[in-house]
Motif scaffolding. Structure first.
Motif, PDB file in Angstrom:
ATOM      1  N   LYS A   1       0.824  -1.209   0.000  1.00 23.27           N
ATOM      2  CA  LYS A   1       0.000   0.000   0.000  1.00 23.27           C
ATOM      3  C   LYS A   1       0.859   1.259   0.000  1.00 23.27           C
ATOM      4  O   LYS A   1       0.464   2.294  -0.550  1.00 23.27           O
TER       5      LYS A   1
ATOM      6  N   ILE B   1       1.866   1.527  -3.625  1.00 25.35           N
ATOM      7  CA  ILE B   1       0.717   1.946  -4.424  1.00 25.35           C
ATOM      8  C   ILE B   1       0.437   3.437  -4.231  1.00 25.35           C
ATOM      9  O   ILE B   1       0.113   4.154  -5.181  1.00 25.35           O
TER      10      ILE B   1
ATOM     11  N   GLU C   1      -2.625  -4.987  -8.580  1.00 27.36           N
ATOM     12  CA  GLU C   1      -2.150  -3.873  -7.746  1.00 27.36           C
ATOM     13  C   GLU C   1      -0.708  -3.509  -8.088  1.00 27.36           C
ATOM     14  O   GLU C   1      -0.378  -2.331  -8.281  1.00 27.36           O
TER      15      GLU C   1
ATOM     16  N   ALA D   1       1.011  -0.217 -10.115  1.00 27.30           N
ATOM     17  CA  ALA D   1       2.001   0.583  -9.386  1.00 27.30           C
ATOM     18  C   ALA D   1       3.278   0.752 -10.208  1.00 27.30           C
ATOM     19  O   ALA D   1       3.802   1.867 -10.336  1.00 27.30           O
TER      20      ALA D   1
ATOM     21  N   THR E   1      -6.420  -1.254  -6.647  1.00 26.02           N
ATOM     22  CA  THR E   1      -6.120  -0.622  -7.919  1.00 26.02           C
ATOM     23  C   THR E   1      -6.697   0.789  -7.877  1.00 26.02           C
ATOM     24  O   THR E   1      -7.282   1.203  -6.883  1.00 26.02           O
TER      25      THR E   1
END
Length: 477
Positions: A62, A65, A200, A204, A359
């Motif tokens: 995360k 991301i 994801e 990224a 996403t």
């Protein structure tokens, strides 16, 4: 061989619980069991504690991301009065910051708990069953510890699954573990997989500047409503990714510099390959057959809603079981397992379990899709609201996606929700609470939702069951 045999740990009056693993479910169980008066022994063979989420999963991914999202906003936002800027990416510096936060959270949420709770002890080593009541912990150099606890919790997590593609195992491919800490960005990254982790990380890397090709066995997020995967494909392609559906490599080779993937679409060359095709439960080393613990056909430990295995005093929680592989499910399961191992009665209800894919836009789901409801014999109906009908999305100049609600046609009760939207992970929790409380579409549409928010789209979608929201004023009740 040096043997240490432990029947019960020092406090003979306390229930002794052994927990194999030190991830989220293990620590949730350890903390709760200690609160309930038990003596807990955690067993871990890896160098670091904390399991997948904090070390190589949720937390670092995360952070990555988010950094990619910041980069994307600088170069691709929709506000004409603000100049676009192609950011300069220092991947090594990003990773250093990311891993510092990982270490901080590992210490705060895991290591410090061991330091401050005298009823929780950590033993280093790899555990396996000798029989249903005996765990052998191998510590290296021939040293072993034998434990005979009152109760046992298996919380060993899962590891990356690698498909059987000729040549793949001999190549220096990445799993998500290596991808998250790479200090350099690939010029061309091929991602094998189209589920949560694959998408994801693919987006990224794309937003941080890599050329990205995604090879999917079938479609994006094949277990979800087809509209979600279709919407994501459009978005990924708009951002510059090459998407290859129904296409996996026939073989993989590496010449010391580049990967070469053969496929029905021709030969693909890249400088880095990421394999993200799911995760397998870590159960092989446990020798569960000696304990009589039953597994499913994927090697996952079969448990009931009380986290009980097929053996009365042995419980299991987290990604090594047949429950959904989400950290919040694992933690909830660990807590309830501890209650049950100390004489309580706690079940885990997953009927309103929300799930999020990070996403951009995010995917949020809860409950049944329309197809699942119909398959169960429910007379179901659904409505889909384009984000072009959500005022906040219009104000953000970001209308990619939709909100879909599924309801029982006869009772009006909400059955499920599927969201593809910015802030989808925040939106879906409202639907999850409504589902848990068995609200009807009418009740949901009559709730007060703050304006301008993305979650107002839930109310607007509920209203579409009975009216045309395009004919309403901005914040019509």
């Amino acid at each position: 061989m040096n043997d240490c045999y432990v029947n019960k740990l020092p406090s003979e009056s306390k229930t002794h619980i052994a927990i194999v693993g030190t991830g989220s479910s293990a620590f949730a169980a350890a903390i709760k069991a200690a609160e309930e008066g038990a003596k807990v022994t955690l067993i871990e063979g890896a160098k670091i504690i904390g399991g997948t989420c904090v070390n190589i999963g949720c937390v670092p991914s995360k952070i990555m991301i988010r950094s990619a999202h910041i980069s994307h906003l600088q170069s691709s936002h929709a506000f004409g009065g603000i100049s676009l800027n192609q950011p300069q990416i220092n991947r090594a510096k990003l990773v250093k910051q990311q891993q510092a936060r990982v270490e901080e959270l590992r210490h705060t949420k895991y290591e410090s708990i061991l330091d401050n709770n005298p009823d929780i002890e950590l033993i280093r080593g790899w555990a396996n069953f000798e029989d249903a009541h005996t765990l052998v912990v191998k510590q290296g150099k021939g040293s072993e510890i034998r434990l005979k606890p009152d109760k046992i919790l298996l919380a060993t997590g899962a590891s990356s699954a690698v498909p059987d593609i000729p040549g793949l195992s001999e190549s220096p491919y990445w799993t998500s573990t290596e991808a998250l800490v790479s200090k350099t960005l690939p010029k061309h990254l091929v991602v094998i997989g189209a589920s949560v982790v694959a998408l994801e990380l693919a987006q990224a890397f794309l937003r941080l500047g890599s050329k990205v090709t995604i090879m999917a066995r079938s479609v994006f997020l094949s277990k979800e409503d087809p509209a979600i995967g279709e919407g994501l494909v459009t978005i990924f392609e708009k951002e510059g990714a090459r998407v290859m559906l129904d296409t996996l490599p026939k073989s993989v080779s590496h010449d010391g510099k580049s990967f070469v993937l053969s496929s029905k679409a021709g030969e693909i060359r890249c400088d880095q390959l990421l394999v993200a095709t799911g995760r397998n439960p870590n159960t092989e080393q446990l020798m569960l057959g000696k304990a009589g613990v039953q597994l499913d056909n994927k090697g996952a430990i079969i448990i009931d809603d009380h986290m009980r295995t097929s053996v009365g005093h042995i419980f299991a929680a987290g990604d090594c079981t047949n429950q959904p592989q989400y950290v919040y499910v694992a933690a909830a399961a660990g807590t309830r397992a501890a209650i049950n191992m100390t004489g309580g009665d706690a079940a885990l209800n997953l009927s309103a379990m929300p799930a999020v894919v990070f996403t951009d836009p995010q995917v949020g789901t809860v409950g049944l899709t329309e197809a699942e409801a119909i398959k169960r014999g429910i007379d179901a109906e659904s409505r889909t609201l384009s984000l072009e009908s959500v005022p906040r999305a219009l104000a953000n100049f970001d209308t990619d996606g939709f909100i879909k609600l599924v309801a029982d046609k006869n009772t009006g009760r909400l059955l499920g929700a599927q969201v593809l939207s910015a802030e989808g992970g925040e939106i879906i929790q409202t639907a999850a609470i409504a589902l848990y409380n068995q609200m009807t579409i009418k009740e949901l549409s009559n709730q007060l939702f703050p304006y301008l928010t993305m979650v107002e789209g839930i109310k607007l979608c509920a209203q579409t069951f009975t009216k045309d929201v395009k004919q309403l004023s901005c914040c019509a009740g």
